[in-house]
Structures are given as C-alpha cells and as structure tokens.
Design an enzyme around this catalytic site. Structure first.
Site, short mmCIF file in Angstrom:
data_model
loop_
_atom_site.label_atom_id
_atom_site.label_comp_id
_atom_site.label_asym_id
_atom_site.label_seq_id
_atom_site.Cartn_x
_atom_site.Cartn_y
_atom_site.Cartn_z
N ASP A 9 7.24 1.10 1.84
CA ASP A 9 6.27 0.29 2.61
C ASP A 9 5.79 -0.88 1.74
O ASP A 9 4.60 -0.99 1.43
CB ASP A 9 5.10 1.15 3.09
CG ASP A 9 4.28 1.76 1.95
OD1 ASP A 9 3.08 2.03 2.18
OD2 ASP A 9 4.83 1.95 0.85
N THR A 123 8.61 6.25 -0.73
CA THR A 123 7.48 5.75 -1.52
C THR A 123 6.36 5.22 -0.61
O THR A 123 5.53 4.42 -1.05
CB THR A 123 7.94 4.63 -2.48
OG1 THR A 123 8.44 3.52 -1.70
CG2 THR A 123 9.01 5.12 -3.43
N ASN A 165 -0.40 7.71 0.70
CA ASN A 165 0.82 7.99 1.46
C ASN A 165 0.71 9.28 2.27
O ASN A 165 1.18 9.35 3.41
CB ASN A 165 2.03 8.11 0.52
CG ASN A 165 2.47 6.77 -0.03
OD1 ASN A 165 2.18 5.73 0.56
ND2 ASN A 165 3.15 6.79 -1.17
N ASP A 239 5.26 3.69 -7.35
CA ASP A 239 6.54 4.01 -6.70
C ASP A 239 7.75 4.05 -7.62
O ASP A 239 8.62 4.92 -7.46
CB ASP A 239 6.77 3.04 -5.53
CG ASP A 239 5.70 3.19 -4.46
OD1 ASP A 239 5.44 2.21 -3.75
OD2 ASP A 239 5.11 4.28 -4.35
O1 RIB Z 1 -1.25 5.78 -3.32
C1 RIB Z 1 -0.26 4.91 -3.82
C2 RIB Z 1 0.87 4.78 -2.84
O2 RIB Z 1 0.38 4.24 -1.60
C3 RIB Z 1 1.96 3.80 -3.29
O3 RIB Z 1 3.18 4.19 -2.73
C4 RIB Z 1 1.52 2.50 -2.70
O4 RIB Z 1 2.61 1.59 -2.50
C5 RIB Z 1 0.98 2.95 -1.37
O5 RIB Z 1 2.09 3.10 -0.47
CA CA Z 2 4.43 2.58 -1.38
#
Ligand code: RIB
Ligand code: CA
Length: 314
Positions: A9, A123, A165, A239
């Site tokens: 993302d 990720t 995430n 990530d």
């Molecule tokens: O909490 C960090 C995560 O959330 C990373 O993957 C960042 O890119 C967001 O997606």
């Molecule tokens: Ca991410």
C-alpha cells in the site's frame, strides 16, 4: 532465487520495499499487487506505478486489489504518508501500466502457473491475501510462506496495542494467521530497529541519478511525519524488513509463537496478541520477528538500490 509476490500500500516504506525486492538478486519479484491502506486504492496503485517508473522496473506486473477492508470502512494514514500517499518528491507521469486483472486473480493465476511454491510478502492490510485464501482455498498449498509486515509484540501505532496494517483489517489478519499457511510476522518491535538515520539518507543521496535523491526525499518527508507524530529522531523502515527476511533469514531473528488477532476489543481492536510464553495453550501459528541485524540490513538495501541504479545506467 526465491519467487515472491509483494502486496503493498505505497506508502513511503512500501516504496523502498518494492525497490529492495526488485533489486536484490536473492528474490524473483513475480508481481506487485496493491491494496487500500496508507491511502485509497487508486493512490496506492498510482504510487506503485510511480516507484516502478523511477526504479526502471518495467517487467513486473502491477495489479490493483481491494479498495476497502473485508467488513470495515477504510481508514487511511494521510497523517503519515500525505494526501498522495507518497508525499515529498514530485513524480512525473508513470510509464508502467496497471494490468486489468484483479490482484487476487493475478496472484491465483501465478500460484497455479509457477513451477514452485511462491512466497507472499504483504506490507499493507491483509485484505487481498485473506480474499485469496477464501476465494481459492486450494492456493494455500502453492504458497511457500507468508512473510508480512504487521502487528507488534509490544505497543501499537494506531492505538495502544494495534499496528496499522492489522488495525485496518483485523478480520483479514485473523483469516491469514488462522489459515495454516506458514506465516512470519515482522512487527513494530523489530521494524523500529530499522531507523533511517541521516547517515542512511546520505547513502541514498549518494546513489546518484534520480533514484538516490528521490529516495532521500521520500525518507526526509517520512522523517518529518514520524518526528511530528511520535517524536522519532529517525523514521523506521517497516516494510523492507519483511522483504529482507526472505532475502536472508539471518538478518531477522524469529521465534515460534501463537498469535491471536483481537477483532472485538473495545480498546484493542487490531492488536496482535503474541503469546511468547504459551499462556493461551495454543500451538504456534507464526514465526515472530524479534531481532534485526540493522547494519547488514541497510548494507543489503543500499546494495540492491545500487544494482537498480546500475541497471538504469547499462
Ligand atoms: O504500521 C506500519 C505499516 O503500516 C507499514 O506497512 C506502513 O507502510 C503502513 O502500511
Ligand atoms: Ca505498508
């Protein structure tokens, strides 16, 4: 080479993860799929195309996936990544297209076609991966492992205990961790060891061409939001740690543990309850990252970016 599919993302740290996966010779990046998370799906998909254009990655298909979590409304992270999802540098028009297939269907097709099982590296929120496992349950046997960035053995970043995430789509995370597919979780407890210090930014700038300065600008913006929101002196490069685990498992120390996903907690929705001492009496369902060799991680990252840069020159 380990065949992987990166589900992301973008997102500043996702952008670097794309470049690490595309540039390091230990992995064969079969596809990039996008999901709504840091920003809306149209923005994360445009950003993936922008990053591949910048990095000169023209032979990896990009497919857009789910525009919202399985059951909940989308919550984005504009405070961290900006309105575009990749604020900081200016990008020209992307020269890399998005394919017409839905991400889940592309992953399904590649899993069926590839001669060996494929490693999935999510990720972002786990919506696409959960939908794949639900829509095509037979694909589980074609997945070597799922090495994800998400969760935390300690505190969260969108609540006292929830990491972004997992918080965005906890139902999807519960499906993934309960799927029986081997899962490795790279959480905040370990990604906060991958701090992009001024010395690292200088190494990025020295890469030359457009790639180096743009990566440095991305990290400078990322540093500004992490300083403002959490008082970090240097931003954590979340990530790429998941990609690094696939590239060289020795870079990321893991322990086996049962991970339960909190989906109903009034104050803990999205928490990863990592049972490091077996209190729940449940068998381990994940390898949980607990340590990072940060110097070797950044050396490997800069090396991959140098290879990308060299490829642009040749
Ligand atoms: O909490 C960090 C995560 O959330 C990373 O993957 C960042 O890119 C967001 O997606
Ligand atoms: Ca991410």
């Amino acid at each position: 080479m380990t065949p992987i599919i990166l589900d992301c993302d973008p997102g500043h740290d996702d952008a670097i993860a794309i470049m690490l996966a595309a540039g390091d010779p230990a992995v064969d990046l079969l596809a990039i799929t996008t999901v709504a998370g840091n920003q809306t799906l149209d923005k994360t998909t445009l950003n993936a195309r922008r990053v591949c254009t910048l990095a000169g990655v023209h032979d990896v298909p990009i497919a857009a996936g789910c525009a919202r979590p399985l059951t909940r409304p989308l919550q984005v992270a504009a405070d961290v990544h900006g309105e575009s999802g990749l604020d900081g540098p200016r990008f020209g028009e992307p020269a890399v297209p998005v394919v017409g297939e839905h991400a889940v269907d592309l992953v399904h097709r590649l899993l069926q076609e590839h001669p060996e099982p494929v490693t999935l590296v999510p990720t972002g929120p786990l919506t696409n991966i959960a939908l794949l496992l639900t829509r095509y349950p037979g694909d589980a046997a074609r997945i070597r492992e799922i090495v994800l960035m998400g969760g935390s053995t300690e505190r969260g970043n969108v609540g006292p205990y929830a990491e972004f995430n997992i918080f965005v789509d906890p139902e999807a995370a519960a499906i993934v961790f309960g799927s029986g597919v081997p899962v490795t979780m790279c959480g905040l407890n370990v990604t906060h060891q991958a701090l992009v210090t001024p010395e690292v930014v200088a190494r990025l700038e020295d890469l030359g061409g457009d790639l180096g300065p743009v990566c440095a600008e991305l990290m400078t913006f990322f540093a500004s939001t992490y300083k403002k929101l959490w008082g970090f002196e240097a931003p954590p490069l979340h990530d790429p740690v998941a990609v690094a685990r696939v590239i060289d498992p020795a870079l990321v120390e893991c322990v086996d543990a049962h991970v339960a996903i909190e989906v109903v907690g009034a104050h803990t929705r999205g928490a990863t309850c990592v049972d490091l001492h077996g209190y729940l009496g449940e068998p381990p369902n994940a390898k949980v990252a607990v340590g990072l060799d940060a110097p070797r991680f950044f050396d490997r990252l800069v090396g991959a970016l140098e290879d990308l840069r060299a490829g642009q020159v040749s």
